[in-house]
Design a protein around this motif. Structure first.
Motif, PDB file in Angstrom:
ATOM      1  N   ARG A   1       0.832  -1.210   0.000  1.00 28.86           N
ATOM      2  CA  ARG A   1       0.000   0.000   0.000  1.00 28.86           C
ATOM      3  C   ARG A   1       0.865   1.258   0.000  1.00 28.86           C
ATOM      4  O   ARG A   1       0.529   2.238  -0.665  1.00 28.86           O
ATOM      5  CB  ARG A   1      -0.916   0.000   1.228  1.00 28.86           C
TER       6      ARG A   1
ATOM      7  N   ARG B   1       0.698   3.990  -2.796  1.00 30.43           N
ATOM      8  CA  ARG B   1       0.444   5.389  -2.405  1.00 30.43           C
ATOM      9  C   ARG B   1       1.453   6.312  -3.103  1.00 30.43           C
ATOM     10  O   ARG B   1       1.084   7.362  -3.618  1.00 30.43           O
ATOM     11  CB  ARG B   1       0.539   5.499  -0.882  1.00 30.43           C
TER      12      ARG B   1
ATOM     13  N   ASP C   1       0.724   9.279  -5.798  1.00 32.72           N
ATOM     14  CA  ASP C   1       0.908  10.624  -5.233  1.00 32.72           C
ATOM     15  C   ASP C   1       0.561  11.752  -6.213  1.00 32.72           C
ATOM     16  O   ASP C   1      -0.199  12.654  -5.865  1.00 32.72           O
ATOM     17  CB  ASP C   1       2.340  10.799  -4.722  1.00 32.72           C
TER      18      ASP C   1
ATOM     19  N   LEU D   1      -2.421   6.458   4.327  1.00 32.91           N
ATOM     20  CA  LEU D   1      -3.051   5.232   3.828  1.00 32.91           C
ATOM     21  C   LEU D   1      -4.576   5.317   3.881  1.00 32.91           C
ATOM     22  O   LEU D   1      -5.261   4.694   3.082  1.00 32.91           O
ATOM     23  CB  LEU D   1      -2.548   4.015   4.611  1.00 32.91           C
TER      24      LEU D   1
ATOM     25  N   LEU E   1      -5.490   6.867   0.728  1.00 31.23           N
ATOM     26  CA  LEU E   1      -5.445   5.872  -0.355  1.00 31.23           C
ATOM     27  C   LEU E   1      -6.708   5.011  -0.320  1.00 31.23           C
ATOM     28  O   LEU E   1      -7.300   4.714  -1.363  1.00 31.23           O
ATOM     29  CB  LEU E   1      -4.203   4.987  -0.191  1.00 31.23           C
TER      30      LEU E   1
END
Lengths: 200, 149
Positions: free
Chosen positions: A181, A185, A189, B44, B47
């Motif tokens: 993850r 990520r 970005d 996160l 995300l």
């Protein structure tokens, strides 16, 4: 006959599955059909997430089933069938991508996409773009990250289920998923910063 | 794994509600004093907001109608291809052997053709043995030999 959703619990080894596997080991091809029906959707979806092509996903998942059947005499019926099939399928997917990558479609949908399409077309387009960006980000990751993200984020396996499929401890699923993850990520970005800027 | 990494690796478990109650409580206590951990959690979480509602496209039902047939055909065709390949290989090898023998025995023909055929046969045999030996050698040392392909 079981439905496709029955394959959601790969660690559940039922006696019926064991009996089917034993019949397959005795050479009964028809006994393989219920296993295919049980796991086909799950296998094909995984291959679709990997290849981005419905045609390739169906081809690879069928080939994985065929290879599993050919090697089924070596399989221990006391173990769950799907993790074994998953490993065969994953290797086929890796080999496939090594040969050629045909980007034809984004295999992701957003749950709110259809509802938004009807009410606010712009929001629907935004979600479609988000799906595309996420999938592009996942494609740029290594196979290990990609695999665990597909299983958890898009096939919605619990950690325990993912641990069985991958043959690793539950704690390793958690740490591997975390690293995957973080890398996703980082890949996203620029997109996420842009999306925040657009909304602001 | 050091302590910081240990806490970080629990972020995903926390977000996915996969921590047991004691771990969850400990994690929340840690969040109050660890700014880096809180920032990583927020990153996160952002995300998750993007990926949260996503899932894989489902295949239309009509696709499954012929799926088993396709798989079954592969099982049958495999045997067909094996027999076809074996038969073709035997016929080809036998035909080439007979043709080479006939050429070599034909003393009336030019010497250089017989020499070339002899070289071709010798070269093919050496290449064949070399490839088989390499395959066997690689098979014994292949670290991925247990992986299903």
């Amino acid at each position: 006959m079981d439905t496709d959703r029955a394959g959601v619990m790969p660690q559940a080894i039922d006696e019926r599955e064991q009996a089917l596997i034993r019949r397959c080991q005795a050479g009964d091809r028809e006994a393989f059909a219920p296993l295919v029906v049980r796991y086909r959707s799950r296998a094909a979806s995984f291959a679709l997430a990997w290849t981005g092509s419905t045609e390739d996903a169906l081809d690879l998942s069928q080939e994985a089933f065929a290879r599993a059947f050919r090697a089924i005499r070596r399989f221990d019926p006391a173990r769950p069938f799907y993790p074994w099939l998953h490993r065969i399928l994953k290797n086929l997917c890796l080999n496939h991508l090594g040969r050629a990558f045909r980007l034809r479609e984004v295999p992701l949908i957003d749950a709110g996409e259809q509802a938004d399409d009807a009410g606010a077309p712009d929001r629907g387009l935004e979600r479609e773009e988000a799906c595309r960006q996420v999938w592009e980000g996942i494609r740029r990751l290594g196979p290990r990250d990609r695999e665990i993200l597909i299983l958890r984020e898009f096939q919605h396996l619990t950690y325990a289920e993912a641990a069985v499929v991958l043959g690793i401890p539950r704690g390793t699923v958690m740490s591997r998923l975390h690293q995957a993850r973080l890398r996703l990520r980082r890949e996203l970005d620029p997109y996420m910063a842009g999306a925040r800027g657009g909304r602001g | 794994m050091n302590m910081a990494e240990d806490w970080q690796s629990r972020i995903s478990g926390y977000l996915d509600d996969e921590l047991d109650p004691a771990d969850r409580e400990a994690f929340e206590r840690r969040l109050e004093v660890d700014g880096d951990l809180a920032r990583e959690l927020e990153a996160l979480r952002a995300l998750r907001q993007v990926t949260g509602g996503m899932s894989l496209r489902e295949f239309p039902d009509r696709i499954w109608e012929r799926y088993w047939d396709g798989t079954y055909n592969r099982l049958e065709r495999r045997v067909g291809w094996l027999l076809f390949s074996a038969g073709s290989a035997v016929l080809l090898a036998g035909g080439l052997y007979e043709a080479a023998l006939a050429l070599l025995r034909d003393t009336a023909g030019p010497w250089w053709i017989r020499a070339a055929v002899g070289a071709l046969c010798g070269g093919t045999a050496i290449l064949f043995v070399s490839v088989v030996r390499e395959r066997l050698f690689m098979r014994r040392r292949d670290p991925y030999r247990e992986v299903e392909r």
